[in-house]
Design an enzyme around this catalytic site. Structure first.
Site, mmCIF file in Angstrom:
data_model
loop_
_atom_site.group_PDB
_atom_site.id
_atom_site.type_symbol
_atom_site.label_atom_id
_atom_site.label_comp_id
_atom_site.label_asym_id
_atom_site.label_seq_id
_atom_site.Cartn_x
_atom_site.Cartn_y
_atom_site.Cartn_z
ATOM 1 N N ASN A 74 -38.462 -42.067 19.191
ATOM 2 C CA ASN A 74 -39.739 -41.522 18.962
ATOM 3 C C ASN A 74 -40.822 -42.180 20.121
ATOM 4 O O ASN A 74 -40.115 -42.933 21.113
ATOM 5 C CB ASN A 74 -40.619 -42.389 17.596
ATOM 6 C CG ASN A 74 -40.404 -43.862 17.617
ATOM 7 O OD1 ASN A 74 -39.741 -44.381 18.261
ATOM 8 N ND2 ASN A 74 -41.464 -44.240 17.044
ATOM 9 N N CYS A 83 -42.748 -44.783 20.928
ATOM 10 C CA CYS A 83 -42.722 -46.118 21.427
ATOM 11 C C CYS A 83 -41.369 -46.785 21.478
ATOM 12 O O CYS A 83 -41.156 -47.790 21.719
ATOM 13 C CB CYS A 83 -43.683 -46.796 20.556
ATOM 14 S SG CYS A 83 -45.466 -46.484 20.774
ATOM 15 N N GLU A 105 -39.074 -47.450 19.108
ATOM 16 C CA GLU A 105 -38.232 -48.361 18.096
ATOM 17 C C GLU A 105 -37.513 -47.461 17.248
ATOM 18 O O GLU A 105 -36.549 -48.141 16.373
ATOM 19 C CB GLU A 105 -39.404 -49.158 17.588
ATOM 20 C CG GLU A 105 -40.067 -48.507 16.413
ATOM 21 C CD GLU A 105 -41.308 -47.493 16.768
ATOM 22 O OE1 GLU A 105 -42.055 -46.861 16.077
ATOM 23 O OE2 GLU A 105 -41.474 -47.592 17.978
ATOM 24 N N PRO A 108 -44.654 -50.440 16.629
ATOM 25 C CA PRO A 108 -46.239 -51.088 17.342
ATOM 26 C C PRO A 108 -46.907 -51.169 15.855
ATOM 27 O O PRO A 108 -46.934 -50.203 15.078
ATOM 28 C CB PRO A 108 -46.574 -49.996 18.108
ATOM 29 C CG PRO A 108 -45.335 -49.095 18.552
ATOM 30 C CD PRO A 108 -44.483 -49.274 17.334
#
Length: 724
Positions: A273, A275, A277, A417
């Site tokens: 995805n 960011c 993670e 995040p």
């Protein structure tokens, strides 16, 4: 348990963020919800998956209580959309990009539908044939992955996600793709692919070749033939150079991720995805939420009993999210229901360690963080197994392939995040340390509002070293370190992201990954502005060896300004300050000075260059403002104003007026966060702090500073995030 609704649980910042981004609004854009109403909307919508069960009402209250009290918060789309007509609750998705015009534009169309509902997307461009490779159907040649990535970027630019979230993408290319060098340098100037994070998918074969200083193969995707070889170490050094330059590309350790792929029979991971993670198979989605660890310290100890209760409830909540979700396309629904992956994460890790009086960067800090993450993972798995016994395991579960007890969810934990969500909870983001303990917020009349971390203020008042003067000094310096008034013990405990050694950032990520994270971790390895390329190189190697599945490195200030060092002479003339009986005398300057150029944006988002000239002691002596197109009629008045301001500031510098006095006047003259006085003030403050970090990137919504955390730029003033 019914919570005490008379107790105020939100800060004023949280209320501002909620009103701006999360509360439902009337036709005039005015909020029509409260925190209680939003929490009830979300809790009821997700609990209604079990509305035919006896425990339905209990589940509603369970969900309500943990969200209202900020013990657990789901991701932003769930808070925004649960119980609404939109009903899209997933944060992000991975979409396949097949090597055909139909496949490429199907992915663009699907991405547009995802962005419209408020989700982010990850794409691997590794299947696309390389630039100039033959195309049999047209007897022509391919234009390559980067040309099509530009089309994806343009499509994202035209869509504002759900009216509340910007388009966010991850673009991934394998290290063995023939176009890898073009991909590595694609974001060098920061003006291209602004809706993408770029990451290189690095293989074990490549890392071994780096260690051996050997060549490695580039493989044409359309033929699977080796077309070229490159020296691995040179390619690696180019990645390092660009990451040092501005933080991109990131690196993803794709083989490490696939070793932990819980459903290999369905395919390999290709992308994450936005960011990083969540490693996801094509068409999978991530359904995320975070436990607020700040709320589980009682009298200096972790309340594991209550933490387990919340983790169990959160696991049920996230599993229910999958069933009440309205997915943007059928393929995503099918794949998500097949694997039922959830991402239970954390926030407030630094808050927890502060309350335990343990420094974030210490061995003890990592030990405790690992224990807590393992505890969360075990409690989530225990509950997922119980749900599987009631409702059945995820449909793709295969006992011949999956050598673990049947459970409801193929993946359970990640650390994502939590930018705006952690602002609601008033805690540190994800697993990151605080970026600053005392912050300055400029208000419209030019005054400074000092915002102090609640734990630091409590300790400072209790220990007797609190003062307004000290808080102002800490804010200006950006750190608690080096202030004699603060006991060394508390300096270490309140050490922030910039003060923590890069290797300690990486060790924390490695410990969390191995202890209890199924998927991956969104974390930024913060480096000081003066960090070398060698330090970036070592960061990547350390992350790989520690078992991290991806890594984002950010050198402080590297995205904030572009600096051009100019030396027009090899020798510097001696300068001395002169004082006479009549008072200060203007200092004479030599014909040649060193200079640095800083590019900034004014309040209209137009580029302006500020040139600062320094003496041999690196003291600022002159300031100039330069517009790229000074002959434009609409810039003449503004150019004159900026030039006049610079002349007055330069005059003050040459008369040796103390810089803090100049800053004070600039702050009082500022009418906007991006006008010249404000820009000069920020720059001079960095000089006083000895950092020369210059200008932070500015929030497009409120003009406040953007911080690079968890692989994403976030504004702590208004809650804007580039990725959420």
């Amino acid at each position: 348990m019914t919570p005490d609704l008379t107790k105020q649980v939100l800060t004023s910042t949280a209320e501002t963020v909620l009103a701006r981004r999360y509360y439902l609004k009337d036709s005039n854009g005015n909020p029509i919800e409260t925190w209680e109403a939003l929490t009830r909307r979300v809790a009821n919508a997700v609990a209604d998956v079990d509305k035919d069960q006896k425990h339905h009402k209990q589940l509603q209250e369970e969900f309500f209580d943990m969200i209202y009290r900020l013990d657990f918060l789901p991701n932003s789309p769930c808070l925004m959309n649960a119980g609404t007509d939109l009903g899209q609750l997933s944060a992000c998705f991975v979409l396949p990009v097949d090597d055909s015009m139909d496949g490429i534009f199907t992915a663009i169309r699907n991405g547009a539908l995802v962005h419209k509902t408020g989700g982010g997307t990850g794409y691997s461009f590794s299947r696309l044939r390389s630039k100039n490779a033959s195309v049999r159907s047209t007897q022509g040649v391919a234009s390559g992955p980067l040309s099509f990535a530009a089309v994806f970027d343009a499509a994202t630019e035209t869509i504002k996600q759900g009216g509340k979230r910007r388009g966010a993408n991850m673009g991934v290319l394998r290290i063995d793709h023939p176009d890898i060098m073009e991909f590595i340098t694609a974001k060098q100037d920061q003006n291209s692919f602004n809706n993408f994070n770029f990451s290189v998918a690095i293989t074990d074969v490549f890392m071994q070749a780096v260690e051996d200083d050997a060549d490695y193969d580039l493989i044409e995707p359309s033929t699977r033939q080796v077309v070229k070889q490159l020296n691995a170490r040179k390619v690696y050094e180019k990645i390092v150079d660009l990451a040092w330059h501005n933080g991109e590309p990131g690196v993803l350790f794709i083989d490490s991720a696939n070793r932990d792929n819980m459903t290999p029979q369905l395919g390999d991971f290709e992308a994450t995805n936005p960011c990083g993670e969540q490693w996801l198979l094509p068409y999978e989605s991530c359904n995320l939420g975070s436990v607020n660890l700040a709320n589980f310290v009682v009298k200096g100890k972790i309340d594991y009993k209550r933490l387990k209760q919340i983790v169990r409830s959160a696991t049920v909540f996230l599993d229910n999210v999958i069933d009440c979700n309205r997915f943007p396309i059928p393929e995503i629904k099918e794949m998500t229901l097949k694997t039922r992956k959830i991402g239970l994460g954390i926030m407030g890790l630094h808050d927890m360690l502060i309350q335990l009086e343990i420094p974030y960067g210490s061995d003890k800090g990592r030990e405790i963080a690992g224990e807590v993450m393992r505890f969360i993972r075990d409690a989530a798995e225990e509950r997922s197994i119980e749900i599987a016994q009631q409702k059945g395991p995820f449909p793709a579960y295969d006992s011949a392939v999956n050598a673990y007890k049947p459970r409801r969810n193929a993946a359970l934990t990640s650390i994502q995040p939590t930018g705006t969500v952690s602002m609601i909870a008033d805690c540190a983001s994800g697993c990151e340390p605080y970026f600053s303990i005392v912050m300055v917020k400029h208000v419209m009349d030019g005054d400074r509002l000092i915002m102090v971390n609640r734990y630091f203020e409590q300790v400072a008042r209790r220990e007797g070293f609190y003062s307004a003067e000290l808080m102002s000094k800490v804010a200006d310096s950006g750190t608690v370190m080096g202030h004699d008034e603060i006991p060394v013990k508390w300096q270490e405990i309140f050490c922030t992201a910039q003060d923590i050694k890069p290797e300690d950032h990486i060790r924390m990520q490695g410990v969390l990954q191995k202890s209890g994270v199924d998927s991956s971790i969104s974390k930024t390895i913060n480096l000081p502005n003066n960090a070398t390329r060698e330090e970036v190189k070592l960061a990547y190697i350390s992350g790989y060896k520690l078992g991290c599945k991806g890594l984002t490195v950010y050198r402080d200030g590297s995205r904030d300004h572009q600096v051009l060092n100019t030396k027009e002479g090899s020798e510097k003339d001696q300068q001395t300050a002169v004082v006479s009986e009549r008072g200060p005398v203007k200092q004479n300057l030599p014909d040649t000075l060193d200079a640095k150029r800083y590019r900034v944006k004014d309040q209209y988002q137009k580029s302006v260059y500020i040139i600062v000239c320094f003496d041999e002691n690196e003291k600022p002596m002159e300031v100039f403002a330069k517009f790229p197109f000074d002959n434009r009629v609409d810039l003449k008045d503004k150019s004159t104003m900026w030039t006049t301001t610079c002349r007055l500031v330069s005059l003050a510098l040459r008369f040796n007026v103390p810089m803090d006095e100049i800053i004070k006047q600039l702050d009082r003259s500022s009418g906007h966060m991006q006008d010249l006085p404000a820009q000069l003030s920020k720059l001079f403050k960095s000089f006083l702090a000895g950092t020369q970090q210059g200008f932070s990137s500015e929030c497009p919504e409120c003009g406040g500073p953007l911080r690079f955390e968890e692989g994403c730029e976030t504004c702590h003033d208004c809650g804007y995030s580039k990725c959420s």
